[in-house]
Design a protein around this motif. Structure first.
Motif, PDB file in Angstrom:
ATOM      1  N   VAL A  86       3.882  64.055   6.462  1.00  0.00           N
ATOM      2  CA  VAL A  86       4.767  65.208   6.388  1.00  0.00           C
ATOM      3  C   VAL A  86       4.247  66.159   5.324  1.00  0.00           C
ATOM      4  N   PHE A  87       4.085  67.411   5.690  1.00  0.00           N
ATOM      5  CA  PHE A  87       3.680  68.446   4.751  1.00  0.00           C
ATOM      6  C   PHE A  87       4.903  69.287   4.399  1.00  0.00           C
ATOM      7  N   GLY A  88       5.058  69.572   3.120  1.00  0.00           N
ATOM      8  CA  GLY A  88       6.195  70.367   2.683  1.00  0.00           C
ATOM      9  C   GLY A  88       7.460  69.538   2.596  1.00  0.00           C
ATOM     10  N   SER A  89       8.577  70.214   2.318  1.00  0.00           N
ATOM     11  CA  SER A  89       9.852  69.501   2.195  1.00  0.00           C
ATOM     12  C   SER A  89      10.995  70.408   2.631  1.00  0.00           C
ATOM     13  N   GLY A  90      12.129  69.794   2.831  1.00  0.00           N
ATOM     14  CA  GLY A  90      13.308  70.549   3.230  1.00  0.00           C
ATOM     15  C   GLY A  90      13.128  71.225   4.577  1.00  0.00           C
ATOM     16  N   GLU A  91      13.612  72.462   4.687  1.00  0.00           N
ATOM     17  CA  GLU A  91      13.520  73.189   5.945  1.00  0.00           C
ATOM     18  C   GLU A  91      12.084  73.563   6.303  1.00  0.00           C
ATOM     19  N   ALA A  92      11.201  73.574   5.283  1.00  0.00           N
ATOM     20  CA  ALA A  92       9.796  73.935   5.515  1.00  0.00           C
ATOM     21  C   ALA A  92       8.932  72.728   5.879  1.00  0.00           C
ATOM     22  N   GLN A 110       6.041  67.698  10.227  1.00  0.00           N
ATOM     23  CA  GLN A 110       5.554  66.340  10.453  1.00  0.00           C
ATOM     24  C   GLN A 110       4.306  66.397  11.325  1.00  0.00           C
ATOM     25  N   ALA A 111       3.151  66.255  10.696  1.00  0.00           N
ATOM     26  CA  ALA A 111       1.867  66.343  11.405  1.00  0.00           C
ATOM     27  C   ALA A 111       1.560  65.062  12.167  1.00  0.00           C
ATOM     28  N   LEU A 112       1.934  63.919  11.600  1.00  0.00           N
ATOM     29  CA  LEU A 112       1.721  62.630  12.255  1.00  0.00           C
ATOM     30  C   LEU A 112       3.060  61.924  12.385  1.00  0.00           C
ATOM     31  N   THR A 114       2.213  59.676   4.481  1.00  0.00           N
ATOM     32  CA  THR A 114       3.569  59.652   3.933  1.00  0.00           C
ATOM     33  C   THR A 114       4.170  58.261   4.067  1.00  0.00           C
ATOM     34  N   SER A 115       3.888  57.608   5.186  1.00  0.00           N
ATOM     35  CA  SER A 115       4.339  56.229   5.387  1.00  0.00           C
ATOM     36  C   SER A 115       3.412  55.549   6.375  1.00  0.00           C
ATOM     37  N   GLY A 116       3.559  54.242   6.504  1.00  0.00           N
ATOM     38  CA  GLY A 116       2.700  53.471   7.392  1.00  0.00           C
ATOM     39  C   GLY A 116       1.651  52.710   6.612  1.00  0.00           C
ATOM     40  N   THR A 117       0.796  52.000   7.344  1.00  0.00           N
ATOM     41  CA  THR A 117      -0.214  51.135   6.731  1.00  0.00           C
ATOM     42  C   THR A 117      -1.605  51.512   7.212  1.00  0.00           C
TER      43      THR A 117
END
Length: 237
Positions: free
Chosen positions: A20-26, A29-31, A68-71
């Motif tokens: 995930v790039f950015g936060s909130g409304e901006a 989620q690229a992956l 951001t998450s995962g292995t």
């Protein structure tokens, strides 16, 4: 360098990778949960439209970015558990990079360009020179060792860039659109070289938009909307 069919865990394993790039409304989620396995000695072409997540995945595989998450496991080691210095060491010791732009130093000979990664490692001149000549021999450019990039064709410049990636004897060669700046004849020349290197035991992951180039790979992975959409066998070229 690795050989296909070797025992042990997969060379590369991605499970549930999100980014995930950015936060909130901006936030974007690229992956969205990428699962992908690369065995030792494979030649994988990664394809997909712009925004599909393939480049983000390659940046994670190259330890240039973190999920951001995962292995993410490399040689069975969870890469996301490594600190910045450890990831940098993994990148320098085990990965080689080839880009669409050749990224060669303009006023420096082919031999000196290939030596650069070893110079950064602090290797002695004699060691650097021997390893660089060996890498240039891999790509058939020893007679052009003293030539600058301006004295080489586009295909020859990309061969120098590949030699520079090989000089550290990496486990994996990551190639991002390696034929993007070349005409069809030179592109096929580079793909035949990559296929030969793969057959010698080097694991290759390549991003490409061109099906003709992807056909040189053993495995073709299609990305769409941040996930792996399908996997097929290549090797038709």
């Amino acid at each position: 360098m690795s050989e296909a069919g070797a025992s042990g865990p997969p060379l590369i394993e991605l499970r549930g990778i999100t980014k995930v790039f950015g936060s909130g409304e901006a936030a974007f989620q690229a992956l969205r949960g990428v699962d992908m396995t690369v065995e030792r000695g494979d030649f994988v072409a990664v394809m997909g439209p712009s925004g599909s997540g393939k480049s983000t995945t390659m940046n994670i595989l190259g330890c240039l970015d973190t999920p951001t998450s995962g292995t993410f496991r490399f040689h069975g080691i969870e890469v996301q558990s490594l600190n910045r210095d450890q990831r940098s060491l993994l990148r320098r010791r085990y990965l080689g990079f080839v880009f669409q732009g050749f990224n060669l130093l303009a006023r420096t000979s082919a031999l000196e360009n290939v030596e650069l990664p070893l110079l950064y490692r602090g290797e002695k001149k004699a060691v650097r020179r021997a390893a660089a000549l060996k890498a240039l021999n891999h790509v058939g450019l020893v007679p052009w060792a003293d030539h600058t990039p301006a004295e080489l064709s586009g295909g020859q410049q990309q061969r120098v860039a590949i030699a520079r990636a090989l000089v550290t004897e990496p486990d994996v060669l990551l190639a991002d659109e390696p034929t993007g700046n070349l005409d069809t004849e030179r592109s096929i020349e580079i793909m035949e070289l990559l296929r030969d290197l793969n057959q010698s035991g080097i694991t290759i992951l390549m991003v490409t938009h061109e099906a003709e180039m992807a056909a040189f790979a053993r495995t073709i992975v299609h990305f769409r909307d941040g996930v792996v959409e399908s996997v097929e066998q290549g090797g038709t070229a």
